[in-house]
Each structure stands twice: as structure tokens, then as C-alpha cells.
Design an enzyme around this catalytic site. Structure first.
Site, PDB file in Angstrom:
ATOM      1  N   THR A  66      28.193 -53.215 -27.057  1.00  0.00           N
ATOM      2  CA  THR A  66      27.208 -53.656 -28.170  1.00  0.00           C
ATOM      3  C   THR A  66      28.002 -53.263 -28.983  1.00  0.00           C
ATOM      4  O   THR A  66      28.384 -54.368 -30.003  1.00  0.00           O
ATOM      5  CB  THR A  66      26.241 -52.844 -28.080  1.00  0.00           C
ATOM      6  OG1 THR A  66      25.210 -52.696 -27.509  1.00  0.00           O
ATOM      7  CG2 THR A  66      25.773 -53.121 -29.617  1.00  0.00           C
ATOM      8  N   SER A 120      26.763 -53.315 -17.421  1.00  0.00           N
ATOM      9  CA  SER A 120      25.562 -53.884 -16.286  1.00  0.00           C
ATOM     10  C   SER A 120      27.152 -54.627 -14.757  1.00  0.00           C
ATOM     11  O   SER A 120      26.494 -54.574 -14.148  1.00  0.00           O
ATOM     12  CB  SER A 120      24.777 -55.000 -16.686  1.00  0.00           C
ATOM     13  OG  SER A 120      24.221 -54.418 -17.757  1.00  0.00           O
ATOM     14  N   GLN A 134      16.730 -34.761  -8.840  1.00  0.00           N
ATOM     15  CA  GLN A 134      16.345 -35.637  -9.546  1.00  0.00           C
ATOM     16  C   GLN A 134      16.078 -34.749 -11.100  1.00  0.00           C
ATOM     17  O   GLN A 134      15.836 -35.847 -12.153  1.00  0.00           O
ATOM     18  CB  GLN A 134      14.663 -35.980  -9.173  1.00  0.00           C
ATOM     19  CG  GLN A 134      14.709 -36.866  -8.054  1.00  0.00           C
ATOM     20  CD  GLN A 134      13.383 -37.153  -7.041  1.00  0.00           C
ATOM     21  OE1 GLN A 134      12.694 -37.218  -8.069  1.00  0.00           O
ATOM     22  NE2 GLN A 134      13.407 -37.225  -6.202  1.00  0.00           N
TER      23      GLN A 134
HETATM   24  N1  ASP Z   1      24.540 -53.024 -22.179  1.00  0.00           N
HETATM   25  C1  ASP Z   1      25.145 -52.601 -23.345  1.00  0.00           C
HETATM   26  C2  ASP Z   1      26.625 -52.596 -22.211  1.00  0.00           C
HETATM   27  O1  ASP Z   1      26.175 -51.101 -21.716  1.00  0.00           O
HETATM   28  C3  ASP Z   1      24.540 -51.940 -24.430  1.00  0.00           C
HETATM   29  C4  ASP Z   1      26.070 -50.959 -24.888  1.00  0.00           C
HETATM   30  O2  ASP Z   1      26.164 -51.353 -25.393  1.00  0.00           O
HETATM   31  O3  ASP Z   1      25.462 -50.256 -25.788  1.00  0.00           O
HETATM   32  O4  ASP Z   1      27.610 -53.489 -22.443  1.00  0.00           O
END
Ligand code: ASP
Length: 351
Positions: free
Chosen positions: A22, A68, A287
Site C-alpha cells: 500500500t 501476499s 492460539q
Molecule cells: N495488501 C497489502 C500488502 O500487504 C496491504 C498493505 O500494504 O498494507 O501488500
């Protein structure tokens, strides 16, 4: 501020490694739309950088990736970038998506053995191009932390860390705790390394002091033949057995209840024993977000120990998974992996 160098005559050097996430979204000055920033023009996006007492070079992932999609291959790429330029910089700042930042930080803490320089991961919840972005403060403070030195010239934080929203955390103790909100990370089982308010309040006795005479040793290999699963009431033998019978699995992170407890069904304990006897390492992690696994505390935990399950102590899931990957790549002997899992390699567990 404790013993921090105030002499501004020396110009510091920081390498900013931009991987994506982000934080890398800027505002197009013409259309106003958010689009990926070119970090080679970082100074345009952040004119405040001219007040920073460091020369900043940028290494950009092309294309930048959502975190991700981070995987051992990209971790090795980051290790390579740092290793190739290790002597040229006082410290390294890695701009990274928040979603898997704690996995990358944990992995790097194992892969960069004898680290003697700061490696600070940061990102943001709001894109750099948005008015209320948290990205600018996170980047500027991370850069300052990356070159902050004691009077003897040694770095203040020679560790892999995550800096976010005023807190500097040990990377392999951190976890993402909020999907929105600026306080996105915390380390429940380890104190903050530094609180950045008006001043930098370093918590010296929690910061690792490496042997500065030793050479940094990069490791590039990770063996990702691991799985993570959570126990839950009503867990079914037939499903669970089919998963654990996969012969490629070498390591398992098992998320148990409370202080390391599991249902006492005989089939579960039998199955876990069969798996550990096959040479698979099973690590027991709670957990709960905070606290430690104590397998001698209740009978249910004790039975897991009897089945060959190892305590993960107060490890995060992120640290346990990446530590298994790291050790599996280094050792073929399961006994060696078990021995090393029970040791703190980079301050990831309290023993
Ligand atoms: N989906 C984004 C990532 O982890 C969220 C972020 O950057 O905070 O790359």
C-alpha cells in the site's frame, strides 16, 4: 535519547528497498488517481527527505508486489541485495506490504546471521499519496533508526525490526494485529525496542548486541515443506489424518489451546506420534496472542510432549514457520532440527 550520536558532520548512507504494498501508491498530480509510485523519484513524493541527515539510495522491485505474493524466493532476493551492499550502508529500510511483513521480518532474522546493522521493515495502512497517510512518518522514522548510532559508532538497533506507528519491534516477535487502524503491529511476548515519540526512547537492555567483529553470514535457502494448522473442538480424524499423511511435510506448526493444550482423544495423540516418528517436526504454538506454551502444566499438554511434539515456547506463528523453513534447509537430520528449534537463534523465543 540515550548515548545517540548527535554529530551531524558525518553523512550516513541508507539503502531503501522498495518491495511493494500500500505504501507505494502515490497520487497522480494530473488525474488525482492513486497509482504505483516510482521510488527512484522518492524525493518528489517526500520532499521532507532533504532534512534527513543521510544519503538515501533506492532499490526497487520490478514489478512491486503485494505482500501476499512474498515467498522464500523474494526473501532470498532481499538477502542478496543486502549482502551485496552490506559494507556500503549504515542500515537498510525495507518498504513492504503489511500483510506478510512479520513473516518476511522473521525469515530475514534467521537468514542474516551475525547481523550487525539495522534492517528496518515498514509500510503503511494508507497509501503515500493519500492526505492522511501514515507512510511518511513510518518511512522517515525508519530511516532515522537505520542510521542511529551510539557514540562508539555501533548502531543503536543492529537487528531485523518492524517500525510502525511510533513503535520499533523485534521483527521475529512482531505480528500484524489490525487490518485497519494505524497501530497495525505489536509484539505481545517481547517489549518494544524503541518508542518514537518526541524523542527516541530506546530500551537498550532489550536490544540485541551482536559480536561486531564477526562477519555477517547470509543464508539463501529455505525449505517450505511446512504446514500450519489450528486445533478446534470437533476436529475430525479422517480429514486430519489425510492431511498429515502427506509425505512431503517436514515440519508442522500446530496452534493449540491456551498454554499448549489439545483434545485428549486417543486418535489424535496416536496420529501425532506416528507423524513425529516419521521424522516430522511438530511445534506447539498457542492460539492466544500472548503467553507461553507450557506442556507440563496440564495433562493434555503433557500427552503432546509424550507424542514427540515440541514446545514452541512464546513464538509467533510467523517466527515458528520461517524458523522451520530455515532449519529444514540447513539440516537433513530431524534430531538437529529438533535441537535447534528448542534454541533461540535470533531472539525469537524466551527460554
Ligand atoms: N495488501 C497489502 C500488502 O500487504 C496491504 C498493505 O500494504 O498494507 O501488500
Amino acid at each position: 535519547m540515550q548515548n545517540q550520536e548527535t554529530n551531524t558532520k558525518h553523512l550516513h548512507h541508507v539503502l531503501l528497498i522498495y518491495t511493494g504494498g500500500t505504501i507505494g501508491m502515490g497520487r497522480n498530480p494530473v488525474t488525482g488517481a492513486l497509482e504505483p509510485l516510482d521510488f527512484n523519484h522518492l524525493h518528489d513524493a517526500m520532499p521532507e527527505l532533504k532534512y534527513v541527515n543521510a544519503e538515501i539510495d533506492v532499490y526497487q522491485f520490478t514489478p512491486p508486489i503485494d505482500s501476499s505474493d512474498m515467498a522464500p524466493r523474494q526473501w532470498a532476493q532481499i538477502v542478496r541485495i543486502i549482502d551485496d551492499r552490506y559494507n556500503d550502508y549504515d542500515g537498510f529500510v525495507i518498504l513492504h506490504g503489511t500483510d506478510t511483513m512479520a513473516y518476511t521480518a522473521s525469515a530475514l532474522s534467521f537468514m542474516l546471521e551475525n547481523l550487525t546493522k539495522p534492517v528496518i521493515l515498514t509500510g503503511s495502512q494508507l497509501p503515500m499519496g493519500q492526505l492522511r497517510t501514515d507512510g511518511k512518518e513510518n518511512v522517515l522514522t525508519s530511516i532515522e533508526l537505520a542510521y542511529a548510532h551510539h557514540l562508539d559508532g555501533t548502531p543503536m538497533v543492529p537487528e531485523v525490526c518492524i517500525y510502525f506507528n511510533g513503535k520499533l519491534l523485534r521483527g521475529n516477535r512482531a505480528t500484524k494485529v489490525a487490518a485497519d487502524g494505524f497501530a497495525a503491529f505489536d509484539s505481545y511476548n517481547y517489549p518494544h525496542l524503541c518508542d518514537a515519540g518526541v524523542n527516541f526512547d530506546y530500551h537498550q537492555h532489550h536490544i540485541f548486541r551482536p559480536d561486531f567483529t564477526k562477519k555477517m553470514m547470509p543464508h539463501f535457502a529455505m525449505d517450505p515443506h511446512v504446514i500450519v494448522f489450528s486445533l478446534f473442538p470437533g476436529i475430525q480424524e479422517s480429514i486430519f489424518r489425510r492431511i498429515l499423511e502427506a509425505t512431503e511435510i517436514r515440519g508442522i506448526v500446530m496452534r493449540s489451546f491456551g498454554s499448549g493444550n489439545a483434545p485428549q482423544q486417543p486418535w489424535l495423540l496416536r496420529l501425532l506420534r506416528e507423524v513425529t516418528e516419521r521424522g516430522v517436526t511438530i511445534v506447539n504454538i498457542s492460539q492466544c496472542a500472548s503467553g507461553v506454551v507450557e506442556m507440563g502444566r496440564y495433562d493434555t499438554g503433557y500427552q503432546l510432549k509424550e507424542a514427540g511434539v515440541l514446545s514452541g515456547y512464546d513464538s509467533t506463528v510467523e517466527a515458528a514457520v520461517t524458523k522451520l523453513m530455515f532449519l529444514q534447509a540447513r539440516y537433513s537430520d530431524p534430531h538437529m532440527i529438533r535441537t535447534m528449534m528448542a534454541r533461540s537463534i535470533a531472539g525469537e523465543i524466551t527460554i
